[in-house]
Motif scaffolding. Structure first.
Motif, PDB file in Angstrom:
ATOM      1  N   LYS A  62       0.801  -1.252  -0.104  1.00 15.35           N
ATOM      2  CA  LYS A  62      -0.109   0.044  -0.006  1.00 15.35           C
ATOM      3  C   LYS A  62       1.063   1.392  -0.165  1.00 15.35           C
ATOM      4  O   LYS A  62       0.633   2.141  -0.706  1.00 15.35           O
ATOM      5  CB  LYS A  62      -0.782   0.039   1.346  1.00 15.35           C
ATOM      6  CG  LYS A  62      -2.283  -0.795   0.953  1.00 15.35           C
ATOM      7  CD  LYS A  62      -2.597  -1.470   2.493  1.00 15.35           C
ATOM      8  CE  LYS A  62      -3.286  -0.100   3.318  1.00 15.35           C
ATOM      9  NZ  LYS A  62      -3.868  -0.317   4.371  1.00 15.35           N
ATOM     10  N   ALA A  63       1.938   1.103   0.762  1.00 17.77           N
ATOM     11  CA  ALA A  63       2.933   2.494   0.825  1.00 17.77           C
ATOM     12  C   ALA A  63       3.525   2.541  -0.752  1.00 17.77           C
ATOM     13  O   ALA A  63       3.687   3.826  -0.996  1.00 17.77           O
ATOM     14  CB  ALA A  63       3.804   2.104   1.800  1.00 17.77           C
ATOM     15  N   VAL A  64       4.141   1.584  -1.309  1.00 15.12           N
ATOM     16  CA  VAL A  64       4.661   1.620  -2.436  1.00 15.12           C
ATOM     17  C   VAL A  64       3.517   2.235  -3.430  1.00 15.12           C
ATOM     18  O   VAL A  64       3.897   2.930  -4.282  1.00 15.12           O
ATOM     19  CB  VAL A  64       5.156   0.486  -2.942  1.00 15.12           C
ATOM     20  CG1 VAL A  64       5.501   0.468  -4.521  1.00 15.12           C
ATOM     21  CG2 VAL A  64       6.299  -0.086  -2.221  1.00 15.12           C
TER      22      VAL A  64
ATOM     23  N   PHE B   8      -2.938   6.596   2.551  1.00 16.48           N
ATOM     24  CA  PHE B   8      -2.594   5.303   2.210  1.00 16.48           C
ATOM     25  C   PHE B   8      -3.835   4.194   2.746  1.00 16.48           C
ATOM     26  O   PHE B   8      -3.999   3.310   1.857  1.00 16.48           O
ATOM     27  CB  PHE B   8      -1.351   4.902   2.327  1.00 16.48           C
ATOM     28  CG  PHE B   8      -0.988   4.050   3.426  1.00 16.48           C
ATOM     29  CD1 PHE B   8      -0.220   2.918   3.405  1.00 16.48           C
ATOM     30  CD2 PHE B   8      -1.668   4.031   4.776  1.00 16.48           C
ATOM     31  CE1 PHE B   8       0.163   2.065   4.614  1.00 16.48           C
ATOM     32  CE2 PHE B   8      -1.416   3.239   5.864  1.00 16.48           C
ATOM     33  CZ  PHE B   8      -0.405   2.138   5.505  1.00 16.48           C
ATOM     34  N   GLN B   9      -4.673   4.577   3.481  1.00 12.55           N
ATOM     35  CA  GLN B   9      -5.416   3.654   3.990  1.00 12.55           C
ATOM     36  C   GLN B   9      -6.683   3.693   2.997  1.00 12.55           C
ATOM     37  O   GLN B   9      -7.781   2.896   2.908  1.00 12.55           O
ATOM     38  CB  GLN B   9      -6.025   3.891   5.395  1.00 12.55           C
ATOM     39  CG  GLN B   9      -5.020   3.810   6.783  1.00 12.55           C
ATOM     40  CD  GLN B   9      -4.767   2.644   6.863  1.00 12.55           C
ATOM     41  OE1 GLN B   9      -4.858   1.566   5.976  1.00 12.55           O
ATOM     42  NE2 GLN B   9      -4.386   1.910   8.044  1.00 12.55           N
ATOM     43  N   ARG B  10      -6.859   4.474   2.013  1.00  9.86           N
ATOM     44  CA  ARG B  10      -7.702   4.484   1.051  1.00  9.86           C
ATOM     45  C   ARG B  10      -7.500   3.199  -0.104  1.00  9.86           C
ATOM     46  O   ARG B  10      -8.359   3.193  -0.815  1.00  9.86           O
ATOM     47  CB  ARG B  10      -7.629   5.888   0.135  1.00  9.86           C
ATOM     48  CG  ARG B  10      -8.194   7.012   0.771  1.00  9.86           C
ATOM     49  CD  ARG B  10      -7.882   8.285   0.107  1.00  9.86           C
ATOM     50  NE  ARG B  10      -8.151   9.584   0.889  1.00  9.86           N
ATOM     51  CZ  ARG B  10      -9.489  10.212   0.818  1.00  9.86           C
ATOM     52  NH1 ARG B  10     -10.050   9.871  -0.371  1.00  9.86           N
ATOM     53  NH2 ARG B  10      -9.460  11.226   1.268  1.00  9.86           N
ATOM     54  N   ILE B  11      -6.397   2.820   0.323  1.00  5.51           N
ATOM     55  CA  ILE B  11      -5.819   1.731  -0.725  1.00  5.51           C
ATOM     56  C   ILE B  11      -6.075   0.293   0.112  1.00  5.51           C
ATOM     57  O   ILE B  11      -5.848   0.201   1.330  1.00  5.51           O
ATOM     58  CB  ILE B  11      -4.567   1.616  -1.299  1.00  5.51           C
ATOM     59  CG1 ILE B  11      -4.227   3.022  -2.045  1.00  5.51           C
ATOM     60  CG2 ILE B  11      -4.022   0.527  -1.939  1.00  5.51           C
ATOM     61  CD1 ILE B  11      -2.907   3.124  -2.282  1.00  5.51           C
TER      62      ILE B  11
ATOM     63  N   LEU C  63       1.198   6.522  -6.674  1.00  6.75           N
ATOM     64  CA  LEU C  63       0.100   7.543  -7.243  1.00  6.75           C
ATOM     65  C   LEU C  63       0.063   8.851  -6.665  1.00  6.75           C
ATOM     66  O   LEU C  63      -0.795   9.772  -7.061  1.00  6.75           O
ATOM     67  CB  LEU C  63      -1.418   6.974  -6.456  1.00  6.75           C
ATOM     68  CG  LEU C  63      -1.654   5.672  -7.009  1.00  6.75           C
ATOM     69  CD1 LEU C  63      -2.772   4.860  -6.173  1.00  6.75           C
ATOM     70  CD2 LEU C  63      -2.446   5.776  -8.652  1.00  6.75           C
ATOM     71  N   GLY C  64       1.354   9.411  -6.224  1.00  6.55           N
ATOM     72  CA  GLY C  64       1.245  10.941  -5.609  1.00  6.55           C
ATOM     73  C   GLY C  64       0.554  11.075  -4.305  1.00  6.55           C
ATOM     74  O   GLY C  64       0.443  12.274  -4.173  1.00  6.55           O
ATOM     75  N   MET C  65       0.304   9.947  -3.481  1.00  6.33           N
ATOM     76  CA  MET C  65      -0.610  10.321  -2.501  1.00  6.33           C
ATOM     77  C   MET C  65       0.287  10.586  -1.166  1.00  6.33           C
ATOM     78  O   MET C  65       1.178   9.686  -1.047  1.00  6.33           O
ATOM     79  CB  MET C  65      -1.683   8.988  -2.214  1.00  6.33           C
ATOM     80  CG  MET C  65      -2.617   8.901  -3.325  1.00  6.33           C
ATOM     81  SD  MET C  65      -3.407   7.207  -3.315  1.00  6.33           S
ATOM     82  CE  MET C  65      -4.107   7.260  -1.639  1.00  6.33           C
TER      83      MET C  65
END
Length: 220
Positions: free
Chosen positions: A162-164, A176-179, A169-171
């Motif tokens: 998720k971090a990668v 990152f919890q949206r993923i 995605l430029g987030m």
């Protein structure tokens, strides 16, 4: 151009029991987890890859072994930069119990501020994972023959992947919890030579199983 395929390990014994495993030893794939990875190998977008790197933890080593029965990697190595987040004293506890803690609100909404007790900061884990992928991409690009598009595979854990993906995605990390990435899934990021990365697939499984949003490790 380099393609990186991010593979989350198959369902583990801790996933099945609803436990946050972290870096606990002896956490292996379940029978269902093995079948997930066999199915993933069948739909894998590349049959031959330049190199596979995996987390040092047992469930990822087992995932790599099963995956490599269906695809070919010219090189294979373990990479500690892709190891699971060190959740400290949260490791081994049930997710349902952890979600009742006041600190969970930070995990869900402000992960960049989270330092796990006697463990690792989420920001530090994300930074090492992103740096590990960037170094992998650079090495693949340097070693690849002219006019070829090298492919690398990273077998890792939910929060690491998720971090990668968030970085690609430029987030910001706080989003990152949206993923969510499902166990036994693959995600693909294309890294061109000069432009920004492009996420071309996310959380693809052989059984169309979704991840679980808003929890540690990408859910069950």
């Amino acid at each position: 151009m380099v393609h990186i395929v991010l593979v989350r390990h198959g369902e583990s014994s801790a996933n099945a029991d609803g436990i946050l495993a972290g870096r606990m030893p002896g956490v292996s794939l379940t029978r269902a987890g093995i079948e997930q990875i066999r199915g993933l190998a069948d739909i894998f977008p590349f049959r031959t890859v330049a190199e596979l790197r995996c987390s040092t933890l047992q469930r990822c080593r087992e995932t790599a072994e099963v995956l490599l029965a269906g695809i070919r990697a010219e090189r294979v190595r373990e990479s500690p930069e892709f190891a699971e987040v060190d959740y400290g004293t949260w490791s081994g506890r049930r997710l349902a119990e952890l979600k009742e803690l006041p600190e969970w609100q930070a995990v869900a909404g402000r992960p960049s501020t989270v330092q796990f007790p006697e463990g690792e900061a989420l920001s530090a884990a994300a930074a090492r994972a992103v740096a590990g992928v960037e170094a992998f991409v650079a090495e693949l690009r340097t070693a690849a023959p002219a006019e070829t598009v090298p492919v690398g595979v990273v077998v890792a854990h939910g929060d690491i992947i998720k971090a990668v993906l968030a970085a690609a995605l430029g987030m910001p990390l706080d989003d990152f919890q949206r993923i969510a990435v499902a166990p036994g899934s693959l995600s693909v990021v294309k890294y061109p030579g000069t432009a920004h990365p492009t996420v071309t697939a996310m959380s693809v499984t052989a059984t169309v199983r979704p991840g679980e949003a808003g929890t540690l490790g990408g859910g069950r």
